[in-house]
Design a protein around this motif. Structure first.
Motif, PDB file in Angstrom:
ATOM      1  N   ASP A 378     -50.092   7.567 -26.673  1.00 12.07           N
ATOM      2  CA  ASP A 378     -51.212   7.588 -25.725  1.00 12.07           C
ATOM      3  C   ASP A 378     -50.888   6.759 -24.472  1.00 12.07           C
ATOM      4  OD1 ASP A 378     -53.670   8.336 -24.749  1.00 12.07           O
ATOM      5  OD2 ASP A 378     -54.769   6.721 -25.735  1.00 12.07           O
ATOM      6  N   LYS A 379     -49.760   7.091 -23.833  1.00 11.77           N
ATOM      7  CA  LYS A 379     -49.330   6.360 -22.639  1.00 11.77           C
ATOM      8  C   LYS A 379     -49.891   6.959 -21.348  1.00 11.77           C
ATOM      9  CE  LYS A 379     -47.088   3.351 -22.925  1.00 11.77           C
ATOM     10  NZ  LYS A 379     -47.409   1.939 -23.225  1.00 11.77           N
ATOM     11  N   LYS A 380     -50.549   8.126 -21.426  1.00 12.47           N
ATOM     12  CA  LYS A 380     -51.188   8.770 -20.268  1.00 12.47           C
ATOM     13  C   LYS A 380     -50.188   8.995 -19.133  1.00 12.47           C
ATOM     14  CE  LYS A 380     -55.758   7.143 -21.498  1.00 12.47           C
ATOM     15  NZ  LYS A 380     -56.998   6.448 -21.113  1.00 12.47           N
ATOM     16  N   VAL A 381     -49.040   9.538 -19.552  1.00  9.59           N
ATOM     17  CA  VAL A 381     -47.958   9.860 -18.626  1.00  9.59           C
ATOM     18  C   VAL A 381     -47.401  11.221 -19.020  1.00  9.59           C
ATOM     19  CG1 VAL A 381     -45.572   9.279 -18.047  1.00  9.59           C
ATOM     20  CG2 VAL A 381     -47.295   7.510 -18.012  1.00  9.59           C
ATOM     21  N   LYS A 382     -47.039  12.014 -18.011  1.00 12.77           N
ATOM     22  CA  LYS A 382     -46.448  13.322 -18.279  1.00 12.77           C
ATOM     23  C   LYS A 382     -45.173  13.472 -17.462  1.00 12.77           C
ATOM     24  CE  LYS A 382     -47.319  18.297 -18.334  1.00 12.77           C
ATOM     25  NZ  LYS A 382     -48.247  19.400 -17.983  1.00 12.77           N
ATOM     26  N   PHE A 383     -44.167  14.116 -18.074  1.00 20.14           N
ATOM     27  CA  PHE A 383     -42.880  14.314 -17.415  1.00 20.14           C
ATOM     28  C   PHE A 383     -42.663  15.801 -17.146  1.00 20.14           C
ATOM     29  CE2 PHE A 383     -42.573  10.489 -19.984  1.00 20.14           C
ATOM     30  CZ  PHE A 383     -42.057   9.575 -19.080  1.00 20.14           C
ATOM     31  N   GLU A 384     -42.071  16.089 -15.998  1.00 20.14           N
ATOM     32  CA  GLU A 384     -41.753  17.459 -15.620  1.00 20.14           C
ATOM     33  C   GLU A 384     -40.367  17.499 -14.999  1.00 20.14           C
ATOM     34  OE1 GLU A 384     -44.681  18.937 -12.945  1.00 20.14           O
ATOM     35  OE2 GLU A 384     -46.374  18.434 -14.240  1.00 20.14           O
ATOM     36  N   ILE A 385     -39.673  18.615 -15.182  1.00 22.74           N
ATOM     37  CA  ILE A 385     -38.359  18.793 -14.570  1.00 22.74           C
ATOM     38  C   ILE A 385     -38.543  19.366 -13.164  1.00 22.74           C
ATOM     39  CG2 ILE A 385     -36.188  20.084 -14.693  1.00 22.74           C
ATOM     40  CD1 ILE A 385     -36.374  19.978 -17.687  1.00 22.74           C
ATOM     41  N   VAL A 386     -37.822  18.796 -12.208  1.00 23.26           N
ATOM     42  CA  VAL A 386     -37.833  19.314 -10.841  1.00 23.26           C
ATOM     43  C   VAL A 386     -36.387  19.479 -10.383  1.00 23.26           C
ATOM     44  CG1 VAL A 386     -40.077  18.408 -10.143  1.00 23.26           C
ATOM     45  CG2 VAL A 386     -38.073  16.962  -9.944  1.00 23.26           C
ATOM     46  N   VAL A 387     -36.127  20.574  -9.693  1.00 17.28           N
ATOM     47  CA  VAL A 387     -34.809  20.845  -9.125  1.00 17.28           C
ATOM     48  C   VAL A 387     -34.903  20.587  -7.625  1.00 17.28           C
ATOM     49  CG1 VAL A 387     -33.001  22.566  -8.789  1.00 17.28           C
ATOM     50  CG2 VAL A 387     -34.325  22.541 -10.906  1.00 17.28           C
ATOM     51  N   ILE A 388     -34.101  19.636  -7.132  1.00 15.18           N
ATOM     52  CA  ILE A 388     -34.234  19.172  -5.752  1.00 15.18           C
ATOM     53  C   ILE A 388     -32.931  19.422  -5.006  1.00 15.18           C
ATOM     54  CG2 ILE A 388     -34.857  17.232  -4.283  1.00 15.18           C
ATOM     55  CD1 ILE A 388     -36.194  15.929  -6.641  1.00 15.18           C
ATOM     56  N   SER A 389     -33.026  20.139  -3.898  1.00 19.47           N
ATOM     57  CA  SER A 389     -31.861  20.401  -3.049  1.00 19.47           C
ATOM     58  C   SER A 389     -31.556  19.169  -2.206  1.00 19.47           C
ATOM     59  CB  SER A 389     -32.137  21.596  -2.144  1.00 19.47           C
ATOM     60  OG  SER A 389     -33.181  21.284  -1.233  1.00 19.47           O
ATOM     61  N   PRO A 390     -30.363  19.079  -1.626  1.00 20.08           N
ATOM     62  CA  PRO A 390     -30.045  17.923  -0.772  1.00 20.08           C
ATOM     63  C   PRO A 390     -31.014  17.781   0.404  1.00 20.08           C
ATOM     64  CG  PRO A 390     -28.059  19.153  -1.303  1.00 20.08           C
ATOM     65  CD  PRO A 390     -29.206  19.963  -1.801  1.00 20.08           C
ATOM     66  N   LYS A 391     -31.375  18.895   1.037  1.00 21.14           N
ATOM     67  CA  LYS A 391     -32.288  18.826   2.179  1.00 21.14           C
ATOM     68  C   LYS A 391     -33.670  18.359   1.752  1.00 21.14           C
ATOM     69  CE  LYS A 391     -29.912  22.285   5.002  1.00 21.14           C
ATOM     70  NZ  LYS A 391     -30.002  23.594   5.675  1.00 21.14           N
ATOM     71  N   ALA A 392     -34.086  18.752   0.535  1.00 25.02           N
ATOM     72  CA  ALA A 392     -35.394  18.307   0.051  1.00 25.02           C
ATOM     73  C   ALA A 392     -35.398  16.814  -0.259  1.00 25.02           C
ATOM     74  CB  ALA A 392     -35.792  19.096  -1.198  1.00 25.02           C
ATOM     75  N   ARG A 393     -34.208  16.249  -0.525  1.00 23.45           N
ATOM     76  CA  ARG A 393     -34.107  14.807  -0.747  1.00 23.45           C
ATOM     77  C   ARG A 393     -33.906  14.051   0.562  1.00 23.45           C
ATOM     78  NH1 ARG A 393     -30.248  16.519  -4.476  1.00 23.45           N
ATOM     79  NH2 ARG A 393     -28.602  15.297  -3.489  1.00 23.45           N
ATOM     80  N   GLY A 394     -33.872  14.800   1.681  1.00 24.36           N
ATOM     81  CA  GLY A 394     -33.676  14.150   2.971  1.00 24.36           C
ATOM     82  C   GLY A 394     -32.223  13.842   3.254  1.00 24.36           C
ATOM     83  N   LEU A 395     -31.294  14.615   2.638  1.00 22.65           N
ATOM     84  CA  LEU A 395     -29.870  14.420   2.851  1.00 22.65           C
ATOM     85  C   LEU A 395     -29.293  15.620   3.583  1.00 22.65           C
ATOM     86  CD1 LEU A 395     -28.901  13.089  -0.714  1.00 22.65           C
ATOM     87  CD2 LEU A 395     -29.482  11.749   1.311  1.00 22.65           C
ATOM     88  N   THR A 396     -28.193  15.384   4.286  1.00 16.60           N
ATOM     89  CA  THR A 396     -27.587  16.475   5.046  1.00 16.60           C
ATOM     90  C   THR A 396     -26.622  17.297   4.205  1.00 16.60           C
ATOM     91  OG1 THR A 396     -25.883  14.933   5.810  1.00 16.60           O
ATOM     92  CG2 THR A 396     -27.809  15.260   7.240  1.00 16.60           C
ATOM     93  N   HIS A 397     -26.106  16.735   3.110  1.00 10.79           N
ATOM     94  CA  HIS A 397     -25.170  17.463   2.272  1.00 10.79           C
ATOM     95  C   HIS A 397     -25.253  16.910   0.846  1.00 10.79           C
ATOM     96  CE1 HIS A 397     -23.006  13.913   3.763  1.00 10.79           C
ATOM     97  NE2 HIS A 397     -22.403  13.912   2.578  1.00 10.79           N
ATOM     98  N   GLY A 398     -24.568  17.593  -0.081  1.00 11.91           N
ATOM     99  CA  GLY A 398     -24.611  17.197  -1.486  1.00 11.91           C
ATOM    100  C   GLY A 398     -24.953  18.393  -2.358  1.00 11.91           C
ATOM    101  N   ARG A 399     -25.003  18.171  -3.668  1.00 11.41           N
ATOM    102  CA  ARG A 399     -25.319  19.255  -4.602  1.00 11.41           C
ATOM    103  C   ARG A 399     -26.771  19.169  -5.042  1.00 11.41           C
ATOM    104  NH1 ARG A 399     -23.545  18.393 -10.770  1.00 11.41           N
ATOM    105  NH2 ARG A 399     -25.173  19.977 -10.853  1.00 11.41           N
ATOM    106  N   THR A 400     -27.295  20.301  -5.435  1.00 13.10           N
ATOM    107  CA  THR A 400     -28.651  20.344  -5.969  1.00 13.10           C
ATOM    108  C   THR A 400     -28.699  19.592  -7.291  1.00 13.10           C
ATOM    109  OG1 THR A 400     -29.026  22.478  -4.906  1.00 13.10           O
ATOM    110  CG2 THR A 400     -30.507  21.873  -6.695  1.00 13.10           C
ATOM    111  N   GLU A 401     -29.715  18.776  -7.477  1.00 11.51           N
ATOM    112  CA  GLU A 401     -29.797  17.929  -8.662  1.00 11.51           C
ATOM    113  C   GLU A 401     -31.031  18.259  -9.495  1.00 11.51           C
ATOM    114  OE1 GLU A 401     -29.674  13.821  -7.699  1.00 11.51           O
ATOM    115  OE2 GLU A 401     -27.583  13.852  -7.027  1.00 11.51           O
ATOM    116  N   VAL A 402     -30.867  18.073 -10.795  1.00 13.94           N
ATOM    117  CA  VAL A 402     -31.993  18.188 -11.720  1.00 13.94           C
ATOM    118  C   VAL A 402     -32.554  16.787 -11.927  1.00 13.94           C
ATOM    119  CG1 VAL A 402     -32.740  18.891 -14.013  1.00 13.94           C
ATOM    120  CG2 VAL A 402     -30.943  20.162 -12.855  1.00 13.94           C
ATOM    121  N   CYS A 403     -33.799  16.592 -11.559  1.00 14.69           N
ATOM    122  CA  CYS A 403     -34.451  15.292 -11.702  1.00 14.69           C
ATOM    123  C   CYS A 403     -35.692  15.434 -12.579  1.00 14.69           C
ATOM    124  CB  CYS A 403     -34.833  14.721 -10.334  1.00 14.69           C
ATOM    125  SG  CYS A 403     -33.429  14.452  -9.225  1.00 14.69           S
TER     126      CYS A 403
END
Length: 730
Positions: A378-403
């Motif tokens: 009963d920690k009242k927390v939920k986790f979800e998987i998100v796939v974030i591209s480099p541009k969505a992370r505010g970066l100019t280059h890099g690989r898409t990451e699973v967070c």
């Protein structure tokens, strides 16, 4: 006889002194964790030293993971050697003295190491010793030597012989029994298994039954362990549940998310049906089971968060063998779950996408486990998987990451964790749950709780990608751009300007006409511009202490704006000049094809949970949220930004300016031809044409055109007059 010992080599990190290292942020937290572990180890060593001197003390092994791992090495059946590294430098005097004290306390620990003997080996050794004694007794007759010295004259020689013979037979029987027992003990487990396989009629009968009877078998990440657990589905109804079920379940499962009464299998006219019971979580072919469903051969079933099975129906397979050619594997089942969660799991993908797919398959079970632990505790927390591209992370280059996105169900606040950070916290979650199950103290303070995030933690609110192509033509950029979060949803509008300027920072206008036709013309020239971030409007009211940061070209440190508190419409009035003299080809390529990624950061405001939320547990809050999302699915469409459209928008600005410039140049060339015709000139000097095409100043261009009538050599063809094929053609 084989003797086995275990050697533990432990590299202890040195204590971290923040004043000396100057560590901040995550490094400071990491150093604090190291110091805490070393402190716990010091307490254990001190307690063991006291115990060695005769005091009755409790050794606090459970205070840290480090001391639990070193429990046997420090106070168990072992010999322990500690090597201390010392520094002769006087600036390290305090550290050296502390290390020597640490080692001195460790020397006071007294451990008595004895050789651990395997019970089987010990029994074999004792049997051999007993056999040797029996053989020696049989040869010497020592066991009945007392009969020769007996003073009782009433005993007859025949009785002595009978006793001797009886004893010899008993000793031989014991000797043979010991030898048989030793031979059995020397057999390997595989030999014992092979010898017992032929005689285990029950197991063999079960294998034969699987060929004709519907059943479920487990799927495991290790293919060799798949199919090792089998449950036969016979006529009637079979209940799936935990060991706490009353009456007992037919198929007993244990672990996270398994309810006492979890699901039911039922056989109706040869067909097999599956339905969940109450709060039992069941996935059928990757989708939640909500009603009674008929099962087909090779259907994938997930009970709880980690019990994955495949349903097999021999009769259906034999009736249509062509429909079931593809074997079911653990990876296939997990990919199916990921696909039903909205992730692209198609096989025709690049190498990077394949790596991304593997990360998803590995992370999905872990996230499900963390969510189940959150509900159980009963920690009242939920986790979800998100796939974030480099541009969505505010970066100019890099690989898409699973967070992993951690969301507080009471406040609605969201935090993005990297895959590694989530995995580290998951281990702590598992330890908390294990302590909970065993009835031990499992609650932790907020600073150690893996489900808790510090209130002053900074979060990335969103980002803005500014395409610099227009700047490569020295065209100013003034625009209001959408601030997008990691999902691409617009959360605000940023007013930004990037304007060419001179070396002193004075902004250049269109009247200065510094436009270049080709970005390559900037190479080796002086390139100066100013970046302005005026304000952001429309941010959600949940944020405070908002600021922006960005990296321009090869900046070693990020440029940050002023931190603006207590407003959802911060005005930064940020301005910074950039000067590159001379401009390199790398800089020009960056301006032509690169992106200036501006990240927007802030902190969440404190928000107290409502009374309704306080009265709900985690499972109820998740269910309520799911129902609310279903109702709002078609009513609340959030505006999102398309990165490709944003890029095209900046390209159109540059193309429009270039088109305007070309139209001006074309009109100037046409004016040259018109002036030449009016004055009956058959040629135009090369110098005039060159100045008309390249000069940015309209006044100088007009002055060059006015020289055409004054060219005496352009009226009549002459070999002495300067000419060019281009001018003749025009």
């Amino acid at each position: 006889m084989a003797k086995v010992s275990i050697i533990n080599l432990v590299d202890l990190a040195g204590s971290e002194r923040a004043d000396s290292t100057g560590a901040t942020g995550d490094r400071l937290k990491e150093g604090a964790a190291i110091n805490q572990s070393l402190s716990a180890l010091g307490n254990v060593i001190a307690a063991l030293a006291d115990a060695s001197s005769g005091k009755r003390v409790k050794v606090p092994y459970r205070d840290s993971v480090l001391t639990r791992l070193l429990k046997n090495a420090l106070g168990g059946n072992s010999k322990t050697i500690m090597i201390a590294a010392l520094s002769p430098a006087d600036i390290n005097y305090d550290e050296t003295l502390s290390t020597l004290r640490y080692a001195d306390r460790a020397k006071q620990i007294k451990t008595k190491a004895v050789v651990n003997e395997d019970p089987t080996e010990k029994l074999i050794r004792e049997l051999k010793e007993e056999n040797e004694k029996l053989r020696a007794a049989l040869k010497t007759g020592g066991v009945i030597s007392m009969a020769a010295d007996d003073d009782d004259d009433d005993k007859k020689g025949g009785d002595v012989d009978a006793i001797r013979k009886q004893l010899e037979e008993e000793m031989k029987a014991v000797l043979e029994a010991n030898e048989r027992e030793m031979e059995q003990m020397k057999q390997t487990w595989q030999e014992k298994l092979d010898s017992s396989a032929g005689g285990d009629d029950g197991e063999q009968a079960k294998k034969e039954e699987r060929k004709t009877t519907p059943h479920i078998s487990n799927l495991n990440i290790d293919n060799q362990l798949s199919g090792m657990i089998v449950h036969i589905i016979r006529e009637g109804t079979l209940k799936v549940g935990s060991s706490k079920a009353s009456p007992p379940a037919d198929i007993v499962l244990s672990g996270l998310g398994i309810q006492p009464d979890h699901a039911l299998f039922s056989v109706e006219k040869g067909s097999i049906f599956l339905e969940k019971v109450a709060d039992g979580k069941v996935l059928l072919n990757g989708e939640p089971l909500t009603s009674k469903q008929q099962l087909d051969h090779n259907d994938r079933i997930m009970f709880g968060s980690n019990h994955l099975y495949v349903f097999q129906h021999p009769a259906l397979k034999n009736a249509n063998p062509g429909n079931y050619k593809v074997p079911v594997t653990y990876e296939m089942a997990q990919q199916e779950i990921a696909k039903n969660n909205g992730f692209d799991m198609s096989s025709k993908q690049s190498a990077e996408e394949m790596l991304l797919q593997e990360d998803l398959v590995d992370l999905i079970p872990a996230v499900e486990e963390a969510n189940t632990i959150s509900e159980e505790l009963d920690k009242k927390v939920k986790f979800e998987i998100v796939v974030i591209s480099p541009k969505a992370r505010g970066l100019t280059h890099g690989r898409t990451e699973v967070c992993v996105k951690m969301r507080n169900l009471e406040s609605g606040y969201e935090y993005i964790w990297t895959r590694d950070k989530f995995q580290r916290r998951k281990y702590l979650m598992q330890e908390m749950y294990q302590n909970f199950v065993e009835g031990e103290e499992w609650k932790l303070p907020d600073e150690k709780d893996p489900f808790t995030v510090a209130p002053n933690t900074e979060v990335q609110i969103g980002h803005v990608n500014i395409y610099l192509q227009s700047l490569s033509y020295l065209i100013e950029l003034k625009d209001s751009l959408d601030v997008s979060d990691v999902k691409g949803k617009d959360v605000g509008i940023m007013d930004v300007e990037i304007i060419p300027c001179n070396s002193k920072g004075k902004e250049l206008t269109e009247a200065d006409d510094v436009f270049v036709d080709d970005p390559k013309d900037l190479i080796s020239a002086s390139v100066n511009f100013v970046v302005k971030i005026r304000s952001i409007t429309g941010l959600p009211n949940m944020y405070t202490d908002v600021y922006c940061k960005y990296d321009m070209f090869l900046d070693a440190e990020s440029t940050k704006t002023e931190v603006i508190p207590n407003t959802s419409n911060p005005e930064f009035k940020h301005r910074k000049n950039f000067s590159f003299n001379p401009a390199t080809s790398q800089l020009v390529d960056y301006l032509s094809n690169g992106v200036l990624a501006v990240q927007v950061w802030g902190k969440y405001k404190f928000k107290e949970a409502s009374q309704r939320q306080k009265n709900m547990n985690t499972k109820q809050m998740v269910m309520s949220e799911t129902l609310a999302k279903g109702r709002d699915l078609n009513t609340n469409a959030n505006k999102t930004s398309d990165p490709d459209k944003v890029a095209l928008r900046f390209q159109l600005i540059a193309l429009k300016k270039r088109q305007e410039r070309l139209v001006v140049k074309l009109s100037q060339v046409q004016r040259c031809v018109q002036v030449a015709e009016e004055h009956k000139k058959v040629r135009i000097p090369t110098a005039v044409v060159k100045q008309v095409l390249n000069d940015q100043n309209p006044k100088r261009v007009e002055s060059a055109i006015n020289k055409i009538p004054q060219d005496d050599g352009a009226g009549v063809p002459s070999t002495d007059a300067p000419q060019s094929s281009m001018c003749t053609l025009m």
